[in-house]
Design a protein around this motif. Structure first.
Motif, PDB file in Angstrom:
ATOM      1  N   GLU A 123       0.869  -1.081  -0.045  1.00 42.04           N
ATOM      2  CA  GLU A 123      -0.042  -0.098   0.216  1.00 42.04           C
ATOM      3  C   GLU A 123       1.005   1.287   0.136  1.00 42.04           C
ATOM      4  OE1 GLU A 123      -0.714   0.346   4.861  1.00 42.04           O
ATOM      5  OE2 GLU A 123      -2.386  -0.123   3.515  1.00 42.04           O
ATOM      6  N   LEU A 124       0.319   2.280  -0.553  1.00 36.25           N
ATOM      7  CA  LEU A 124       1.282   3.492  -0.700  1.00 36.25           C
ATOM      8  C   LEU A 124       0.768   4.484   0.324  1.00 36.25           C
ATOM      9  CD1 LEU A 124       3.235   5.321  -2.367  1.00 36.25           C
ATOM     10  CD2 LEU A 124       1.084   5.979  -3.732  1.00 36.25           C
ATOM     11  N   ILE A 125      -0.669   4.645   0.646  1.00 35.98           N
ATOM     12  CA  ILE A 125      -1.240   5.606   1.553  1.00 35.98           C
ATOM     13  C   ILE A 125      -1.647   4.582   3.006  1.00 35.98           C
ATOM     14  CG2 ILE A 125      -3.015   7.011   2.156  1.00 35.98           C
ATOM     15  CD1 ILE A 125      -1.070   7.786  -0.267  1.00 35.98           C
ATOM     16  N   GLY A 126      -1.372   5.378   4.061  1.00 38.44           N
ATOM     17  CA  GLY A 126      -1.628   4.489   5.225  1.00 38.44           C
ATOM     18  C   GLY A 126      -0.221   4.427   5.955  1.00 38.44           C
ATOM     19  N   ASN A 127       0.030   3.322   6.825  1.00 43.97           N
ATOM     20  CA  ASN A 127       1.056   2.987   7.358  1.00 43.97           C
ATOM     21  C   ASN A 127       1.959   2.261   6.175  1.00 43.97           C
ATOM     22  OD1 ASN A 127       2.843   2.501   9.422  1.00 43.97           O
ATOM     23  ND2 ASN A 127       1.900   0.831  10.314  1.00 43.97           N
ATOM     24  N   SER A 128       2.795   3.083   5.616  1.00 38.54           N
ATOM     25  CA  SER A 128       3.636   2.911   4.622  1.00 38.54           C
ATOM     26  C   SER A 128       4.961   3.235   4.779  1.00 38.54           C
ATOM     27  CB  SER A 128       2.735   2.926   3.032  1.00 38.54           C
ATOM     28  OG  SER A 128       2.793   4.123   3.033  1.00 38.54           O
ATOM     29  N   PRO A 129       5.993   2.734   4.351  1.00 38.17           N
ATOM     30  CA  PRO A 129       7.329   3.322   4.391  1.00 38.17           C
ATOM     31  C   PRO A 129       7.271   4.938   3.843  1.00 38.17           C
ATOM     32  CG  PRO A 129       7.488   1.112   3.705  1.00 38.17           C
ATOM     33  CD  PRO A 129       5.959   1.556   3.710  1.00 38.17           C
ATOM     34  N   PHE A 130       6.589   4.989   2.376  1.00 41.11           N
ATOM     35  CA  PHE A 130       6.260   6.244   1.943  1.00 41.11           C
ATOM     36  C   PHE A 130       5.877   7.146   2.713  1.00 41.11           C
ATOM     37  CE2 PHE A 130       3.726   9.226  -0.554  1.00 41.11           C
ATOM     38  CZ  PHE A 130       4.681   9.669  -1.528  1.00 41.11           C
ATOM     39  N   MET A 131       4.864   6.966   3.292  1.00 43.62           N
ATOM     40  CA  MET A 131       4.291   8.121   4.274  1.00 43.62           C
ATOM     41  C   MET A 131       4.736   8.268   5.490  1.00 43.62           C
ATOM     42  SD  MET A 131       1.416   8.883   2.836  1.00 43.62           S
ATOM     43  CE  MET A 131       0.416  10.148   3.890  1.00 43.62           C
ATOM     44  N   ASN A 132       5.433   7.329   6.125  1.00 40.38           N
ATOM     45  CA  ASN A 132       6.370   7.357   7.040  1.00 40.38           C
ATOM     46  C   ASN A 132       7.610   8.302   6.833  1.00 40.38           C
ATOM     47  OD1 ASN A 132       4.705   5.872   8.841  1.00 40.38           O
ATOM     48  ND2 ASN A 132       5.725   3.800   8.457  1.00 40.38           N
ATOM     49  N   GLY A 133       7.986   8.190   5.604  1.00 39.64           N
ATOM     50  CA  GLY A 133       9.162   9.069   5.378  1.00 39.64           C
ATOM     51  C   GLY A 133       8.974  10.291   4.419  1.00 39.64           C
TER      52      GLY A 133
ATOM     53  N   ALA B  63      10.898  13.521   5.407  1.00 40.31           N
ATOM     54  CA  ALA B  63      12.271  13.652   4.788  1.00 40.31           C
ATOM     55  C   ALA B  63      12.239  13.943   3.153  1.00 40.31           C
ATOM     56  CB  ALA B  63      12.652  12.447   5.325  1.00 40.31           C
ATOM     57  N   LEU B  64      11.137  13.285   2.595  1.00 34.97           N
ATOM     58  CA  LEU B  64      10.989  13.621   1.304  1.00 34.97           C
ATOM     59  C   LEU B  64      10.850  15.050   0.766  1.00 34.97           C
ATOM     60  CD1 LEU B  64       9.253  10.451   0.033  1.00 34.97           C
ATOM     61  CD2 LEU B  64      11.552  10.804  -0.264  1.00 34.97           C
ATOM     62  N   ILE B  65       9.830  15.546   1.735  1.00 34.24           N
ATOM     63  CA  ILE B  65       9.541  16.938   1.582  1.00 34.24           C
ATOM     64  C   ILE B  65      10.634  17.756   1.802  1.00 34.24           C
ATOM     65  CG2 ILE B  65       8.219  18.939   2.386  1.00 34.24           C
ATOM     66  CD1 ILE B  65       6.013  16.731   2.762  1.00 34.24           C
ATOM     67  N   MET B  66      11.538  17.518   2.765  1.00 24.25           N
ATOM     68  CA  MET B  66      12.550  18.441   3.240  1.00 24.25           C
ATOM     69  C   MET B  66      13.727  18.214   2.277  1.00 24.25           C
ATOM     70  SD  MET B  66      15.315  17.387   6.425  1.00 24.25           S
ATOM     71  CE  MET B  66      16.379  16.338   5.291  1.00 24.25           C
ATOM     72  N   VAL B  67      13.873  16.916   1.668  1.00 25.69           N
ATOM     73  CA  VAL B  67      14.899  16.922   0.496  1.00 25.69           C
ATOM     74  C   VAL B  67      14.478  17.988  -0.636  1.00 25.69           C
ATOM     75  CG1 VAL B  67      16.174  15.380  -1.196  1.00 25.69           C
ATOM     76  CG2 VAL B  67      15.808  14.711   1.450  1.00 25.69           C
TER      77      VAL B  67
END
Length: 211
Positions: free
Chosen positions: A3-13, A16-20
């Motif tokens: 899954e992409l949305i929810g409790n996923s590595p993408f959402m948890n990180g 950091a992605l926005i900061m970069v």
């Protein structure tokens, strides 16, 4: 994880992605605009941006402790249930009860800012009560949202209130909690009154609250 949305590595990180993303684009713009000539300039720009956040961090610390202790005492929950019980026993007509419900929720919003938490307290009491009086749950939810929204901008228990104060201090070093409240209070009062009058007119006209 599937899954992409929810409790996923993408959402948890995501933070950091926005900061970069902003770091890269900001640095590229600085070099393109000739305001950065070396990595030292980038670091100094970051230092300048963070240097004004000292007071905000301290304010976050104080407010977070206050909110934590307040939640620990459950004062907001006890007060909300007491006021809800009082309204239930008052035997008001439906429209008067809805207006009283709006006022009570607005007062409780000063203490409990979470919309879901307050709805979980009030819904089991007022939805069945008003349904017995012929008021649809849609109208109760509309009344709740009217009361819940405006007050969030002036309650220090709002998680984002300290951030707003910090932004104000960038332009007015003497700004504090009272400054933000005094600035926002007229807008809160006007919005609350206008929305309540609109709610009363809508309810009296018998218009549907949703499809």
């Amino acid at each position: 994880t599937g899954e992409l949305i929810g409790n996923s590595p993408f959402m948890n990180g995501l933070i950091a992605l926005i900061m970069v993303l902003f770091l890269v684009t900001g640095t590229a713009y600085g070099y393109g605009a000739k305001t950065f000539s070396s990595l030292t300039n980038v670091i100094k720009a970051m230092e300048k941006a963070l240097s004004s956040l000292g007071g905000l961090v301290l304010l976050f610390l104080v407010l977070s402790q206050f909110i934590a202790y307040f939640n620990y005492t459950n004062m907001g929950t006890i007060l909300a249930l007491s006021m809800a019980g009082g309204l239930k026993a008052a035997n008001f007509p439906p429209l008067v009860l809805l207006i009283a419900f709006i006022i009570v929720v607005a007062l409780i919003d000063l203490l409990i800012t979470g919309a879901i938490a307050k709805w979980a307290l009030f819904a089991p009491i007022f939805v069945p009560l008003l349904m017995e009086l012929g008021v649809l749950p849609d109208a109760v939810l509309a009344a709740y949202r009217i009361a819940d929204s405006p007050i969030n901008s002036i309650t220090p228990l709002n998680a984002y209130f300290a951030l707003v104060v910090g932004f104000c201090q960038r332009y007015d070093k003497s700004a504090g909690v009272g400054t933000v409240v005094s600035l926002m209070l007229p807008y809160v009062v006007i919005t609350f009154i206008v929305w309540t009058l609109l709610f009363v007119a809508w309810q009296q006209a018998g218009l549907p609250w949703g499809i």
